[in-house]
Each structure stands twice: as structure tokens, then as C-alpha cells.
Design an enzyme around this catalytic site. Sequence first.
Site, mmCIF file in Angstrom:
data_model
loop_
_atom_site.group_PDB
_atom_site.id
_atom_site.type_symbol
_atom_site.label_atom_id
_atom_site.label_comp_id
_atom_site.label_asym_id
_atom_site.label_seq_id
_atom_site.Cartn_x
_atom_site.Cartn_y
_atom_site.Cartn_z
ATOM 1 C CB SER A 56 -2.897 6.961 3.270
ATOM 2 O OG SER A 56 -2.200 7.716 4.244
ATOM 3 C CE LYS A 91 -3.882 10.775 5.626
ATOM 4 N NZ LYS A 91 -2.565 10.097 5.680
ATOM 5 C CB SER A 127 0.854 8.401 3.759
ATOM 6 O OG SER A 127 0.429 7.093 3.517
HETATM 7 N N1 GLN Z 1 1.465 2.772 1.888
HETATM 8 C C1 GLN Z 1 1.911 2.460 3.209
HETATM 9 C C2 GLN Z 1 0.900 1.584 3.901
HETATM 10 O O1 GLN Z 1 -0.069 1.261 3.307
HETATM 11 C C3 GLN Z 1 2.167 3.730 3.972
HETATM 12 C C4 GLN Z 1 0.925 4.387 4.427
HETATM 13 C C5 GLN Z 1 1.179 5.623 5.231
HETATM 14 O O2 GLN Z 1 2.266 6.209 5.184
HETATM 15 N N2 GLN Z 1 0.179 6.014 6.003
HETATM 16 O O3 GLN Z 1 1.073 1.224 5.041
#
Ligand code: GLN
Length: 483
Positions: free
Chosen positions: A151, A76, A175
Site C-alpha cells: 500500500s 505516508k 506494504s
Molecule cells: N497487500 C496486503 C493487504 O492488502 C498488505 C497491505 C499492507 O502491508 N498494509 O492487506
Amino acid sequence: MFDKTLAELASGLKSGEFSSVELTQAYLARIKAEDAKYNSFITVTEETALQQAREADKIIATGNAGAFTGLPIAHKDIFCTKGTRTSCASKMLDNFISPYNATVVDKFNQAGAISLGKTNMDEFAMGSSNESSFYGACRNPWDTDRVPGGSSGGSAAAVSAQLTPAATGTDTGGSIRQPAALCGITGLKPTYGRVSRFGMIAFASSLDQGGPMTKTAEDAAMMLNVMAGFDKNDSTSVERDVPDYTADLNKPLDGLRIGLPKEFIMDDMDSDIAAQTQAAIKEFEKLGATVKEVSLPNTALSIPAYYIIAPAEASSNLSRFDGVRYGHRCEEPVNLEDMYKRSRGEGFGPEVKRRIMVGTYALSEGFYDAYYNKAQQIRRLIRDDFTKALSEVDVIMGPTTPHPAFRIGEKSSDPVSMYMEDIFTISLNLAGLPGMSIPCGTVNGLPTGLQIIGDYFAEQKLLNVAHQFQMATDWHKQSPQGI
Ligand code: GLN
């Protein structure tokens, strides 16, 4: 060959069926030919990948190969990789060449892994759809009009489209697990502190945790064996022995006690997903498990608490991007304040700005007690709910997400409906607990995930439970049409 797991590829390398260079070339060619459809990679590191593969082949030839020698993966684009752009999918870091490796990246390099490149993601890991990337949305290989989740959407899409056998991800509120569910792959968020956060660009430091995204639980165990462990560069990494995560995979599940939280079946969720969770539970009963209802009464508070704590920490972490030390700087600033304002104004996208504003507000004098302190109290209640439930059962199960993949654009104008997609995943981050998502069905041709939650440092148990399910079912073997 592209449908092979890491474990299968490792035996192919060992037996000389193919070399690491051949394997790496094949994946690089496939990324080149196919990724325009998905946009799952931000950067492909062809030269360094082939260099690493040549080194790996030399080691394999001496007979000294480790479990990971010669296996390709992708990272990532939140993990710093020395000499390569590390963008966090932000215009802010579009020009950032990292001078060092994240500990996770170093560990994979030392294990002899090949890094094919850096995967797409939501900007600074803020999002559940991968639509907030500066490099454009990533698309779900099961239906390219839909999001892959986020994400870590690029990592999930790349594994699902078989552009890499596995990838790293990070999980602050879901995410790893949510995109794994939406793309029909396996994802594991370890216990907070199990995997070093050093060199993993910080979003919300008390919640962030890196983990594997793979085809199978067995592959996730192989990756966690490399990733886990204490790191003196990360003061929140835990000093605790790393077991062999593959060792318990084949333990029978006789007597396993599964808890089903009643709060994880909601009115506002896809009824097929609820039914699939039930079907998965039946499968576990056949494998010898017993099931009882448990309660996590503060589940509904997890989203509001998270959306104070995560933005508060993000507003602090992101203050380092000021046009001076890192990344984007505006043209011809008239003075220092103008430079800060315009560099940040131009460098960050709308969701990141929203989080910075919410976080700064929540931390400001006069509001701190009402918001941040309150959220921390809720966090404790959520942790206590889990502690109580996990004193009655070995693992907790439920759906990973309330819906399958949604359409690109469907939720982007309504942040709260997007935030709700993490309703089942966020509470684990607040508690610091480990969780996995494994494929457990499809709804209208779109994959769905089963979430398995365990006690602190129970990754071995989660992997064992997931592996036994995957031995008995073939949801994890399904792939998008045409792949
Ligand atoms: N969707 C959540 C957010 O926008 C979690 C994102 C994540 O786990 N990096 O904060």
C-alpha cells in the site's frame, strides 16, 4: 542533486554546498513540475516545509546540526500530522485535520527533518497496488501504465521518481517491501514493536509496523536511527536500546550463513525473478557468504491466515469511523442508524468494505474458533518455521515478489490474485520478524527486489548485509528512464 542519497545530501548541507531552504525549494518545485505523471503525493505541505527548512538552516549555522537536520522526506498519509489533512487515502478522512502528530512524525521533526508532504497509498493501507486510493491510482515511474505496488505506493513512487530523497511507509503484510521492489528502491520493515505505532492509523494492530523507504541501505539506517525506540504511548512498542544502525554497515560478510527457503521458488512466479535471486546469492558468495537450503513449510498458509487475522483486526479498528467521532458524515440522516449506515457506506471504498465484512464474519459467534483461532494457530506454526530456519542460518533470502509491477487494472477485479503478490512478504508480519527489500535486477525494464529476512531485532545485520551488496553492485543506482 536529485539523485543524491540522504547521506550525500547531509554532507552537502554540512559543507554549505546548499542550504536546507534551497534543497527544500528544489524538491517542492520538482514535485510541482513532475507529480502529475505519478500522483504520488496526496498533500504537499509547502509552507510548513519551508518554515522547517529555515529553522534547520539556523541550527546548521550554529554548528549544532544532527545527522538529519535539514533533510527533506515525505510521510505516508497514514501518519497523523498535526494541522495537516491525514486522509489514509479514504473519502472517510478526506476532511480530517489531525490534532496531533504520530510519534514517528514528532521524532523526525525533533531530528530537524523537513516534511515535504503526505504520500498516496491504498485506502487504509489495504492493497498491493495503490489502486484503492480515494485520490486515484499512483503510477509506477518505471512505466506509468503500471502500479507502483502498495500500500505504500506513493512513498515508493516518490522516492523512485526523485521527488523526495526518502519517505516513511508502513507494512502490515508487505506494504513497504513490495512497493520498494516494484519501484526499484530500498525498504525496511522493522521487527514488530521496534517503531512506535502511535498516530499511525491502525489497520491490523498486531501486524502493522512503520519503516523507511530510501535509495540505499545506508539511508534506511539513518532513518531507522530516528524512527526506532520505545514510546509510552504505544503499549506494543518494545523497551529496548536503540543501537546506531549505521555503525555496522561496513562489517565484512565473511562467514555469513544465508538460508534459501525452497518454498520461495514457486512454479507460479516469473522465472527471471528466480534467476535474479540466484545471481544475487552468487554475489553474496563472492563477498564471503555460504548458502544452504532451508524450509518454511507453512508458507502457503500465510495468505489464508493473514486474510482472517488482518480483516478481523481491521473490522474492529475501523469501527471508530462512524460519522460521529471522525471524518465523513452523510447528509441529512433520518435517524442514528441511517447516519451510521450511510456515513460508512459512503465513506469507505469497496476493498475496505470487503475487509470489514470478512473480519466481522470471522469474529462472529460460532465462527470465531473455526476462523480466527485457527488462523492464530497457523500464525504460531509460521513463527516456529522461521525460528527453526534462523537457528541454522544468519539471514534468509529470496525474492520479494513473484512478479514485477503489473498493469493498472490487471488484478483489480480479482482480489485473490492481488493477495498472492504478497506471498513472500506476509509471513514475516505474522511472525513479527524484520525484512528488507533491495533492488537486485530488472525484468523487461522493470525493477525487482531481493528480500533479506533476519531474526527479531536483527535490523543492524540486515542493513549491513544490504549495504555490502549495494557497495558491490549498482542495481540500487538505476533509475527509471528519463529520471
Ligand atoms: N497487500 C496486503 C493487504 O492488502 C498488505 C497491505 C499492507 O502491508 N498494509 O492487506
